[in-house]
Design an enzyme around this catalytic site. Structure first.
Site, PDB file in Angstrom:
ATOM      1  N   PRO A  49     -23.054 -17.244  45.472  1.00  0.00           N
ATOM      2  CA  PRO A  49     -22.600 -16.026  46.159  1.00  0.00           C
ATOM      3  C   PRO A  49     -23.219 -14.789  45.499  1.00  0.00           C
ATOM      4  O   PRO A  49     -23.214 -14.678  44.279  1.00  0.00           O
ATOM      5  CB  PRO A  49     -21.079 -16.035  45.961  1.00  0.00           C
ATOM      6  CG  PRO A  49     -20.737 -17.406  45.504  1.00  0.00           C
ATOM      7  CD  PRO A  49     -21.955 -17.967  44.849  1.00  0.00           C
ATOM      8  N   GLU A  50     -23.784 -13.918  46.312  1.00  0.00           N
ATOM      9  CA  GLU A  50     -24.368 -12.666  45.803  1.00  0.00           C
ATOM     10  C   GLU A  50     -23.543 -11.500  46.346  1.00  0.00           C
ATOM     11  O   GLU A  50     -22.473 -11.707  46.901  1.00  0.00           O
ATOM     12  CB  GLU A  50     -25.847 -12.590  46.221  1.00  0.00           C
ATOM     13  CG  GLU A  50     -26.660 -13.777  45.698  1.00  0.00           C
ATOM     14  CD  GLU A  50     -28.128 -13.750  46.112  1.00  0.00           C
ATOM     15  OE1 GLU A  50     -28.650 -12.660  46.409  1.00  0.00           O
ATOM     16  OE2 GLU A  50     -28.748 -14.827  46.153  1.00  0.00           O
TER      17      GLU A  50
END
Ligand SMILES: [Zn+2]
Length: 274
Positions: A2-3
């Site tokens: 996840p960014e």
């Protein structure tokens, strides 16, 4: 992993359900997920506290507590936070549960067990070294240019360096460089003023677009209600395998390794300047 867009989506979607709630209990299925303090202290300091806010900094989620302390979560490679009704069945990948009042539970699901939780007095002890937030007003083309000055590392590596700029990882670095028409191996300091401007615009554009699509569901990313994001359907180069063609010029997308990270780019649209 996840960014920024995924963590921002999680923050936005959890916020209305958890602010004002009280932590009534904690279940740890895997104690190693708590980095700080000790597990005993974690239980005694967290249980009974109210949740007063939720913010994102880089890829970190920061929960404010009534005591003034903060609970910080990093989802790392495969973590997700799922909102569940009280006494919901936890699957085998759930490493921790925060039991909240009003019949709510927050499940920290993390197949690969890289995720981390901290309970600290000062958020800066965990997130203090992060670079600027790319979607905040202070992140200007001038600031980006200034930070790139004399940097010899490949631009791809700089974009993934959390102390250089916060929240961008492998996927959105590749997407931003494609949108800006910049080769991932260009030295950071070699970018022209025009290229820096294009890169600045591309970073903001790919991040906002991915937030609009509720994040990219690759590698175990789920929204808090368990549904998927759709941002990966917009990817031009990231995660494009096996001869996919560039949507702009039709050239096969190439994969190289930059500082241990698989990097996708179009060799025609992102020409390396000599
Ligand atoms: Zn192309």
């Amino acid at each position: 992993m996840p960014e920024l867009p995924e963590v921002e989506t999680i923050k936005n979607e959890l916020l209305p359900h958890i602010v004002g709630r009280r932590v009534t209990g904690v279940t740890l299925f895997w104690a190693g997920i708590v980095r700080q303090p000790s597990v005993e202290e974690f239980y005694s300091r967290l249980i009974g506290q109210g949740l007063t806010g939720l913010a994102r900094r880089g890829k970190y989620l920061i929960f404010s507590l009534t005591s003034g302390e903060v609970l910080i979560i990093h989802l790392k490679m495969t973590g997700s936070l799922l909102l569940k009704p009280a006494s919901a069945e936890a699957d085998k990948f759930v490493r921790a549960i925060l039991h909240l009042d009003k019949e709510t539970e927050l499940h920290f699901r993390d197949p690969r067990k890289f995720g981390v939780i901290w309970l600290v007095e000062d958020a800066d002890s965990v997130v203090g070294k992060l670079g600027p937030e790319p979607l905040e007003a202070g992140f200007t083309p001038q600031l980006l240019a200034q930070r790139l000055t004399k940097r010899t590392a490949p631009i791809k590596a700089l974009l993934c360096d959390q102390t250089f700029i916060a929240g961008i990882g492998n996927m959105y670095a590749d997407e931003a460089l494609f949108a800006a028409g910049i080769h991932p191996l260009r030295e950071g300091g070699s970018l022209s003023a025009e290229e820096v401007k294009r890169l600045h615009r591309a970073i903001q554009q790919v991040l906002w677009s991915a937030i609009g699509n509720k994040g990219a569901s690759v590698e175990n990313y789920f929204r808090p209600d368990g549904t998927l994001g759709t941002a990966h359907f917009q990817f031009q180069v990231a995660h494009r395998l096996g001869g996919d063609l560039c949507s702009v010029c039709g050239t096969p997308v190439e994969r190289i390794v930059v500082r241990n990270r698989g990097t996708y780019f179009c060799p025609k649209c992102q020409v390396e300047k000599t």
